[in-house]
Design a protein around this motif. Sequence first.
Motif, PDB file in Angstrom:
ATOM      1  N   LEU A   8       0.832  -1.210   0.000  1.00 38.90           N
ATOM      2  CA  LEU A   8       0.000   0.000   0.000  1.00 38.90           C
ATOM      3  C   LEU A   8       0.863   1.253   0.000  1.00 38.90           C
ATOM      4  O   LEU A   8       0.507   2.259  -0.618  1.00 38.90           O
ATOM      5  CB  LEU A   8      -0.927  -0.003   1.215  1.00 38.90           C
ATOM      6  CG  LEU A   8      -1.945  -1.152   1.296  1.00 38.90           C
ATOM      7  CD1 LEU A   8      -2.808  -1.011   2.548  1.00 38.90           C
ATOM      8  CD2 LEU A   8      -2.822  -1.192   0.050  1.00 38.90           C
ATOM      9  N   ARG A   9       1.997   1.203   0.692  1.00 40.45           N
ATOM     10  CA  ARG A   9       2.916   2.362   0.686  1.00 40.45           C
ATOM     11  C   ARG A   9       3.462   2.607  -0.714  1.00 40.45           C
ATOM     12  O   ARG A   9       3.654   3.757  -1.124  1.00 40.45           O
ATOM     13  CB  ARG A   9       4.060   2.131   1.685  1.00 40.45           C
ATOM     14  CG  ARG A   9       3.606   2.091   3.137  1.00 40.45           C
ATOM     15  CD  ARG A   9       4.794   2.106   4.082  1.00 40.45           C
ATOM     16  NE  ARG A   9       4.347   1.978   5.466  1.00 40.45           N
ATOM     17  CZ  ARG A   9       4.325   0.838   6.143  1.00 40.45           C
ATOM     18  NH1 ARG A   9       4.739  -0.288   5.563  1.00 40.45           N
ATOM     19  NH2 ARG A   9       3.901   0.793   7.399  1.00 40.45           N
ATOM     20  N   VAL A  10       3.704   1.543  -1.446  1.00 34.02           N
ATOM     21  CA  VAL A  10       4.175   1.672  -2.831  1.00 34.02           C
ATOM     22  C   VAL A  10       3.120   2.363  -3.678  1.00 34.02           C
ATOM     23  O   VAL A  10       3.411   3.303  -4.435  1.00 34.02           O
ATOM     24  CB  VAL A  10       4.516   0.281  -3.419  1.00 34.02           C
ATOM     25  CG1 VAL A  10       4.653   0.364  -4.941  1.00 34.02           C
ATOM     26  CG2 VAL A  10       5.790  -0.264  -2.806  1.00 34.02           C
ATOM     27  N   VAL A  20       6.375   6.434 -11.476  1.00 30.95           N
ATOM     28  CA  VAL A  20       7.031   5.262 -10.904  1.00 30.95           C
ATOM     29  C   VAL A  20       8.504   5.565 -10.634  1.00 30.95           C
ATOM     30  O   VAL A  20       9.060   5.163  -9.611  1.00 30.95           O
ATOM     31  CB  VAL A  20       6.882   4.043 -11.843  1.00 30.95           C
ATOM     32  CG1 VAL A  20       7.729   2.869 -11.336  1.00 30.95           C
ATOM     33  CG2 VAL A  20       5.421   3.624 -11.955  1.00 30.95           C
ATOM     34  N   THR A  21       9.124   6.299 -11.545  1.00 26.40           N
ATOM     35  CA  THR A  21      10.541   6.643 -11.377  1.00 26.40           C
ATOM     36  C   THR A  21      10.756   7.494 -10.129  1.00 26.40           C
ATOM     37  O   THR A  21      11.663   7.244  -9.326  1.00 26.40           O
ATOM     38  CB  THR A  21      11.060   7.388 -12.614  1.00 26.40           C
ATOM     39  OG1 THR A  21      10.890   6.556 -13.771  1.00 26.40           O
ATOM     40  CG2 THR A  21      12.529   7.741 -12.457  1.00 26.40           C
ATOM     41  N   LYS A  22       9.921   8.529  -9.957  1.00 27.51           N
ATOM     42  CA  LYS A  22      10.058   9.388  -8.779  1.00 27.51           C
ATOM     43  C   LYS A  22       9.736   8.624  -7.502  1.00 27.51           C
ATOM     44  O   LYS A  22      10.379   8.824  -6.475  1.00 27.51           O
ATOM     45  CB  LYS A  22       9.144  10.602  -8.914  1.00 27.51           C
ATOM     46  CG  LYS A  22       9.559  11.573 -10.015  1.00 27.51           C
ATOM     47  CD  LYS A  22       8.584  12.734 -10.108  1.00 27.51           C
ATOM     48  CE  LYS A  22       8.986  13.700 -11.227  1.00 27.51           C
ATOM     49  NZ  LYS A  22       8.015  14.808 -11.383  1.00 27.51           N
ATOM     50  N   ALA A  23       8.729   7.750  -7.553  1.00 30.24           N
ATOM     51  CA  ALA A  23       8.377   6.954  -6.376  1.00 30.24           C
ATOM     52  C   ALA A  23       9.530   6.032  -5.998  1.00 30.24           C
ATOM     53  O   ALA A  23       9.824   5.839  -4.816  1.00 30.24           O
ATOM     54  CB  ALA A  23       7.110   6.144  -6.641  1.00 30.24           C
ATOM     55  N   ALA A  24      10.199   5.457  -7.002  1.00 35.51           N
ATOM     56  CA  ALA A  24      11.342   4.584  -6.722  1.00 35.51           C
ATOM     57  C   ALA A  24      12.436   5.352  -6.003  1.00 35.51           C
ATOM     58  O   ALA A  24      13.040   4.858  -5.042  1.00 35.51           O
ATOM     59  CB  ALA A  24      11.868   3.994  -8.029  1.00 35.51           C
ATOM     60  N   SER A  25      12.691   6.584  -6.446  1.00 35.78           N
ATOM     61  CA  SER A  25      13.701   7.410  -5.793  1.00 35.78           C
ATOM     62  C   SER A  25      13.301   7.727  -4.355  1.00 35.78           C
ATOM     63  O   SER A  25      14.125   7.676  -3.435  1.00 35.78           O
ATOM     64  CB  SER A  25      13.900   8.703  -6.588  1.00 35.78           C
ATOM     65  OG  SER A  25      14.816   9.562  -5.939  1.00 35.78           O
ATOM     66  N   ILE A  41       1.561  -6.440  -7.451  1.00 37.80           N
ATOM     67  CA  ILE A  41       0.425  -5.895  -6.699  1.00 37.80           C
ATOM     68  C   ILE A  41      -0.815  -5.871  -7.574  1.00 37.80           C
ATOM     69  O   ILE A  41      -1.921  -6.237  -7.127  1.00 37.80           O
ATOM     70  CB  ILE A  41       0.761  -4.479  -6.186  1.00 37.80           C
ATOM     71  CG1 ILE A  41       1.917  -4.530  -5.171  1.00 37.80           C
ATOM     72  CG2 ILE A  41      -0.463  -3.832  -5.533  1.00 37.80           C
ATOM     73  CD1 ILE A  41       2.469  -3.165  -4.800  1.00 37.80           C
ATOM     74  N   GLU A  42      -0.667  -5.434  -8.814  1.00 36.04           N
ATOM     75  CA  GLU A  42      -1.809  -5.361  -9.734  1.00 36.04           C
ATOM     76  C   GLU A  42      -2.367  -6.752 -10.027  1.00 36.04           C
ATOM     77  O   GLU A  42      -3.591  -6.927 -10.107  1.00 36.04           O
ATOM     78  CB  GLU A  42      -1.370  -4.657 -11.017  1.00 36.04           C
ATOM     79  CG  GLU A  42      -1.130  -3.165 -10.808  1.00 36.04           C
ATOM     80  CD  GLU A  42      -0.654  -2.450 -12.047  1.00 36.04           C
ATOM     81  OE1 GLU A  42      -0.958  -1.248 -12.198  1.00 36.04           O
ATOM     82  OE2 GLU A  42       0.046  -3.094 -12.876  1.00 36.04           O
ATOM     83  N   ARG A  43      -1.486  -7.746 -10.162  1.00 38.47           N
ATOM     84  CA  ARG A  43      -1.976  -9.117 -10.378  1.00 38.47           C
ATOM     85  C   ARG A  43      -2.758  -9.609  -9.165  1.00 38.47           C
ATOM     86  O   ARG A  43      -3.798 -10.268  -9.295  1.00 38.47           O
ATOM     87  CB  ARG A  43      -0.811 -10.057 -10.686  1.00 38.47           C
ATOM     88  CG  ARG A  43      -0.251  -9.911 -12.094  1.00 38.47           C
ATOM     89  CD  ARG A  43       0.609 -11.106 -12.466  1.00 38.47           C
ATOM     90  NE  ARG A  43       1.782 -11.250 -11.616  1.00 38.47           N
ATOM     91  CZ  ARG A  43       2.955 -10.675 -11.861  1.00 38.47           C
ATOM     92  NH1 ARG A  43       3.104  -9.918 -12.947  1.00 38.47           N
ATOM     93  NH2 ARG A  43       3.966 -10.863 -11.058  1.00 38.47           N
ATOM     94  N   ALA A  44      -2.268  -9.270  -7.965  1.00 42.03           N
ATOM     95  CA  ALA A  44      -2.960  -9.702  -6.749  1.00 42.03           C
ATOM     96  C   ALA A  44      -4.328  -9.055  -6.614  1.00 42.03           C
ATOM     97  O   ALA A  44      -5.263  -9.654  -6.071  1.00 42.03           O
ATOM     98  CB  ALA A  44      -2.107  -9.388  -5.528  1.00 42.03           C
TER      99      ALA A  44
END
Length: 328
Positions: A8-10, A20-25, A41-44
């Motif tokens: 959920l934090r992701v 996604v790039t900024k979130a990874a950083s 997560i999307e598959r789940a």
Amino acid sequence: MNLELRHLRVVCAIAETGSVTKAASTLGLAQPALTAQLQRIERALGGPLFERDRRGARPTALGELVLDRARVLLPAMKGLQDEAARLAGAGDPLRRYRFGGVNSPILGRLVHRLAAERRDVQITTYASWSVDELAQMVAGGRLDFALTGVCGDAAPSAMFGLSWREVAVDPVFVLLPQTHPLADRCEIDLVDLRREQWVAAPGDGCFGDCFAAACSRAGFTPRKVYEADVRAALDLVDAGEAVALCQATFRPVAGLVTRRLAGTPLRWRLLLGWHPDAPAAAVAEPVLESAVAAYTDALAHHPDYLTWLLAHPDFGVQPTGAGGVRTA
């Protein structure tokens, strides 16, 4: 795969950064690793959570649903962890005092007093430039007390639920090299420093805004403001590259002097904070009294300032009734 809080934090990080790039950083992950995690997560959950293109990542309808739930669950879990940490420390609240400080002028004297008064107590300290970080650590049970300050009549953020009590109020002084043309004055008009460069410590409070507003009232905009830790700030002042604002009880090193600003355009309120539901609340009043005594001890090294305080009762320790100290 079972969904976990870290997943959920992701999702929240991607939504908040829009990428996604900024979130990874932000999360300290490699971008391919975060992308793979998002796909799991999307598959789940049975479908895509974000629409992704060159403009970034935007939540889908399913993504909005997950975000709505995550924004309830994550704070609730954080609150549970904080309460558990405070309860875990409740067994023997008098055996340790954990202090956090933001550039505090009396932390050393306070620790010295408490160590002499309570030889059975373990005392630890933690330094940070962020008032919010210290408040969050107190709220989370990782610190017992925060010793910090705010300018003027401001108050620390109320979002962490801490109790704040005022130790003392001081005018803000200016720190100059002894060779400065204005160093022979007892008091300096702020406008007379309009051509100076300044140096300040980092932090997340409102002091920078208060300083800019005070300069504006004096009719000028401050020139370049360096940001540096205390040692580097002293070096910049000593080199004649900048002047600095400082607390009235600051003890300058050889070659530097502190001077009052005429009209006291800036005030600094020293505060002690704790969580009202934590074990520290049971000993908060005697710790506050020790903090006030530590402040009073500091005045012995500033006889000129002590004389000034006697003529300006709105500064220094501000009692409310018999032995009380104002609530922030």
